[in-house]
Every structure is written in C-alpha cells, then in structure tokens.
Design a protein around this motif. Structure first.
Motif, PDB file in Angstrom:
ATOM      1  N   TYR A 182       0.830  -1.203   0.000  1.00 18.81           N
ATOM      2  CA  TYR A 182       0.000   0.000   0.000  1.00 18.81           C
ATOM      3  C   TYR A 182       0.870   1.260   0.000  1.00 18.81           C
ATOM      4  CZ  TYR A 182      -4.223  -2.759   1.041  1.00 18.81           C
ATOM      5  OH  TYR A 182      -5.286  -3.644   0.983  1.00 18.81           O
ATOM      6  N   GLU A 183       1.933   1.250   0.787  1.00 16.06           N
ATOM      7  CA  GLU A 183       2.809   2.417   0.861  1.00 16.06           C
ATOM      8  C   GLU A 183       3.477   2.691  -0.480  1.00 16.06           C
ATOM      9  OE1 GLU A 183       5.383   1.463   4.117  1.00 16.06           O
ATOM     10  OE2 GLU A 183       4.072   2.417   5.609  1.00 16.06           O
ATOM     11  N   THR A 184       3.905   1.635  -1.159  1.00 16.18           N
ATOM     12  CA  THR A 184       4.556   1.822  -2.458  1.00 16.18           C
ATOM     13  C   THR A 184       3.575   2.357  -3.489  1.00 16.18           C
ATOM     14  OG1 THR A 184       6.028  -0.028  -1.937  1.00 16.18           O
ATOM     15  CG2 THR A 184       5.997   0.723  -4.206  1.00 16.18           C
ATOM     16  N   MET A 185       2.346   1.879  -3.455  1.00  7.99           N
ATOM     17  CA  MET A 185       1.339   2.397  -4.378  1.00  7.99           C
ATOM     18  C   MET A 185       1.014   3.857  -4.077  1.00  7.99           C
ATOM     19  SD  MET A 185      -1.150  -0.970  -4.563  1.00  7.99           S
ATOM     20  CE  MET A 185      -2.009  -0.613  -6.083  1.00  7.99           C
ATOM     21  N   GLU A 186       0.953   4.191  -2.809  1.00  9.54           N
ATOM     22  CA  GLU A 186       0.692   5.575  -2.426  1.00  9.54           C
ATOM     23  C   GLU A 186       1.858   6.472  -2.855  1.00  9.54           C
ATOM     24  OE1 GLU A 186       0.475   9.138   0.138  1.00  9.54           O
ATOM     25  OE2 GLU A 186       1.991   7.567   0.265  1.00  9.54           O
ATOM     26  N   GLU A 187       3.090   5.968  -2.745  1.00  7.92           N
ATOM     27  CA  GLU A 187       4.261   6.730  -3.186  1.00  7.92           C
ATOM     28  C   GLU A 187       4.262   6.929  -4.703  1.00  7.92           C
ATOM     29  OE1 GLU A 187       7.352   4.319  -1.595  1.00  7.92           O
ATOM     30  OE2 GLU A 187       7.214   5.194   0.430  1.00  7.92           O
ATOM     31  N   THR A 188       3.714   5.958  -5.431  1.00  7.72           N
ATOM     32  CA  THR A 188       3.609   6.101  -6.879  1.00  7.72           C
ATOM     33  C   THR A 188       2.674   7.251  -7.240  1.00  7.72           C
ATOM     34  OG1 THR A 188       3.988   3.726  -7.156  1.00  7.72           O
ATOM     35  CG2 THR A 188       3.034   4.905  -9.033  1.00  7.72           C
TER      36      THR A 188
END
Length: 207
Positions: A182-188
């Motif tokens: 989730y964090e990586t998608m939010e960072e994207t």
C-alpha cells in the motif's frame, strides 16, 4: 525563457514520448491489477519498459547538456526528466513487489489504488501533450488539477486500507507485506503529484 520556440521543440517531443511510455506502463499495471493472471510475464514486460525509461531520461539529460537554448530553465528540465524516471521506477517496483511477496490474490483497496495509478498516468500524458500550448490554453493546468485530485483519492484509499489491515488481519507477515505494498502504491501516486507540481511551477514562471 518562453515556452514553445520551434528550435526547442525537441524537449517537448522527448517529454511527450516519455509520458506516452508512462501512460502505457500505467495501463499495463492496471491490467495486472484487474486481471491477476500471468503476472510474472506481465511484470517482466514492465521491467523492460522501465529500462527503456531509464534510457529516455539519459537521452534528455544528454541533449540538455549539449543545448545552449532551452524552452525553460535548465534546472526544471533536469528535474522533470528525473521525476519522469522516478515515476517509471515506482510503477515497476510496485508490480515487482506483488511477485516478491508471492501475492496470490489482490485486496479490493489495492485494485482501487492500482486503477488510480492508471488514471494518473493517463493525466500525465495529457499534461505533456498540452504543455507546449500552456500559454494559449488551460489544458495543462486542468491535467495538473486532475492529478492532484487522484492523489487525494489515493490518500483516502491508503488510510482506509491500512485501517482495515490492522483491524482485520491477524497474520503479522501479511500485515508487513500489505503495508509495504500500500505504501509503495501511495508513493507512486505521490510521484505523479510531485511531477505535476513541478510542471505547474514551470507554467507559472513562464506565463
């Protein structure tokens, strides 16, 4: 420096080509999210495209180094090239983590965030398609506003997804995996917004 001098169109052409590739990456990522089959092959294809983006970034910086006249500040061109490349890295990294973590099925919130990433890259393409005409139309600003809206929606989904994860999941390893995803998608999505904000600054400076 004014936006849109004929001899400087090479930068707009390269940015537009880069954004087209990012739009394709976003679409391919959306297909992975919505039809979670043959994931290894799809992720391998994304990695190839991400490598192509590295080459595009290097080419922009090479041309920048050789250019005496640029359509806007050299520092802004440098930043935009790097942020375009960062966005490609984030998309590929997110997809790769589904494989690294051996995810066999996706949570609804992950699908929603993936679709927001797909939509945001479409708006990135729209932004760079309209950037050369930003002194004549508001289309570039409209794309920037839409990217900001999509990022805000992503923040809301991210918070909701984490809340569900911590309330409903009793497996520590699953919590660790999905929190990182989730964090990586939010960072994207953040990377899309940072790029849009940089371009907004260019448009305002050259208005």
């Amino acid at each position: 420096m004014a936006i849109g001098r004929k001899k400087e169109d090479v930068f707009f052409t390269m940015f537009r080509d880069f954004a087209d590739t990012l739009d394709k990456m976003g679409s391919d990522f959306g297909k992975i999210i919505n039809d979670y089959n043959n994931v290894e092959r799809a992720i391998a294809d994304l990695k190839i495209t991400e490598t192509e983006c590295d080459e595009k970034s290097h080419k922009i910086l090479e041309i920048l180094n050789e250019s005496f006249i640029t359509p806007f500040d050299r520092e802004d061109i440098f930043t935009i090239a790097n942020q375009l490349d960062d966005l490609a890295d984030y998309i590929e990294d997110t997809a790769s983590k589904f494989q690294i973590y051996d995810v066999d099925s996706l949570k609804d919130d992950a699908v929603e965030m993936g679709n927001l990433i797909d939509d945001a890259t479409t708006q990135v393409k729209a932004l760079f398609d309209t950037l050369p005409d930003s002194k004549k139309t508001n289309d570039a600003i409209k794309a920037i506003i839409e990217i900001n809206r999509l990022e805000n929606l992503g923040d809301a989904v991210f918070r909701r997804a984490l809340g569900k994860l911590f309330r409903c999941c009793d497996e520590p390893i699953e919590v660790i995996k999905w929190k990182d995803l989730y964090e990586t998608m939010e960072e994207t999505l953040d990377a899309c917004e940072h790029l849009a904000d940089t371009v907004r600054g260019v448009v305002v400076k050259n208005a």
